[in-house]
Design an enzyme around this catalytic site. Sequence first.
Site, mmCIF file in Angstrom:
data_model
loop_
_atom_site.group_PDB
_atom_site.id
_atom_site.type_symbol
_atom_site.label_atom_id
_atom_site.label_comp_id
_atom_site.label_asym_id
_atom_site.label_seq_id
_atom_site.Cartn_x
_atom_site.Cartn_y
_atom_site.Cartn_z
ATOM 1 N N CYS A 53 14.354 -8.441 -1.113
ATOM 2 C CA CYS A 53 14.530 -9.285 -2.284
ATOM 3 C C CYS A 53 14.512 -10.738 -1.796
ATOM 4 O O CYS A 53 15.247 -11.081 -0.859
ATOM 5 C CB CYS A 53 15.852 -8.980 -2.981
ATOM 6 S SG CYS A 53 16.228 -10.142 -4.322
ATOM 7 N N ASP A 60 14.441 -3.625 -0.628
ATOM 8 C CA ASP A 60 13.869 -2.957 -1.800
ATOM 9 C C ASP A 60 12.970 -1.840 -1.287
ATOM 10 O O ASP A 60 12.323 -1.980 -0.242
ATOM 11 C CB ASP A 60 13.037 -3.940 -2.635
ATOM 12 C CG ASP A 60 13.894 -4.928 -3.403
ATOM 13 O OD1 ASP A 60 14.948 -4.513 -3.914
ATOM 14 O OD2 ASP A 60 13.514 -6.102 -3.492
ATOM 15 N N VAL A 75 -11.020 1.359 4.812
ATOM 16 C CA VAL A 75 -9.947 0.704 5.551
ATOM 17 C C VAL A 75 -9.524 1.639 6.684
ATOM 18 O O VAL A 75 -9.466 2.861 6.515
ATOM 19 C CB VAL A 75 -8.745 0.342 4.642
ATOM 20 C CG1 VAL A 75 -8.021 1.571 4.112
ATOM 21 C CG2 VAL A 75 -7.770 -0.577 5.363
ATOM 22 N N GLU A 76 -9.274 1.067 7.834
ATOM 23 C CA GLU A 76 -8.797 1.851 8.968
ATOM 24 C C GLU A 76 -7.309 2.095 8.744
ATOM 25 O O GLU A 76 -6.551 1.156 8.516
ATOM 26 C CB GLU A 76 -9.074 1.088 10.272
ATOM 27 C CG GLU A 76 -8.858 1.907 11.520
ATOM 28 C CD GLU A 76 -7.402 2.083 11.869
ATOM 29 O OE1 GLU A 76 -6.978 3.234 12.059
ATOM 30 O OE2 GLU A 76 -6.682 1.059 11.924
ATOM 31 N N SER A 77 -6.885 3.353 8.797
ATOM 32 C CA SER A 77 -5.547 3.726 8.333
ATOM 33 C C SER A 77 -4.412 3.184 9.199
ATOM 34 O O SER A 77 -3.338 2.875 8.670
ATOM 35 C CB SER A 77 -5.429 5.239 8.164
ATOM 36 O OG SER A 77 -5.641 5.892 9.398
ATOM 37 N N HIS A 94 8.923 -7.379 -6.565
ATOM 38 C CA HIS A 94 8.140 -6.141 -6.609
ATOM 39 C C HIS A 94 6.706 -6.383 -7.068
ATOM 40 O O HIS A 94 5.759 -5.836 -6.502
ATOM 41 C CB HIS A 94 8.798 -5.121 -7.544
ATOM 42 C CG HIS A 94 10.202 -4.787 -7.167
ATOM 43 N ND1 HIS A 94 11.094 -4.299 -8.081
ATOM 44 C CD2 HIS A 94 10.874 -4.857 -6.000
ATOM 45 C CE1 HIS A 94 12.256 -4.076 -7.501
ATOM 46 N NE2 HIS A 94 12.145 -4.418 -6.230
ATOM 47 N N GLU A 95 6.568 -7.181 -8.106
ATOM 48 C CA GLU A 95 5.238 -7.442 -8.661
ATOM 49 C C GLU A 95 4.336 -8.110 -7.626
ATOM 50 O O GLU A 95 3.172 -7.748 -7.458
ATOM 51 C CB GLU A 95 5.349 -8.330 -9.915
ATOM 52 C CG GLU A 95 6.129 -7.709 -11.056
ATOM 53 C CD GLU A 95 7.645 -7.923 -11.000
ATOM 54 O OE1 GLU A 95 8.301 -7.656 -12.018
ATOM 55 O OE2 GLU A 95 8.182 -8.364 -9.944
#
Length: 155
Positions: A53, A60, A75-77, A94-95
Amino acid sequence: MSQDSIYSGLTQLGQATRLPQSPEEAILERVPNPQKDVAYTVRFTAPEFTSLCPMTGQPDFAHLVIDYVPGEWLVESKSLKLFLGSFRNHGAFHEDCTVSVARRLVDLLAPQWLRIGGYWYPRGGIPIDVFYQTGPAPQGVWLPDQGVPPYRGRG
């Protein structure tokens, strides 16, 4: 396209790599999509995503589900795992966290389509779920439900 040429530019896979201290420091890597002539969905699930936060510094927690229909790139994991882990010490709402993950992937991959569901655990008694997608879902591609139930003690 040989396997060597596909993966030769990767710098993190197969190497000891420390967790980046911030999302800005994290290096996302990509590889050419050897199945670019086929429309298919790739799903990454991060059920233990964490950030801070920005006001209180308290942790969070979220369950992220990222779906994308690749174009030229995948994307390479491992780099994705390190990027997501870099949010552990990052302060943002969060957004912002959810949409920042999506935008970084879109910038890197230029996918045909991408969506992310950020299912955040409650803070102050209210879960905040954040959803983003780049546009309408492509026709003819199987897009399963993200499988995260509405909040009832998620697990």
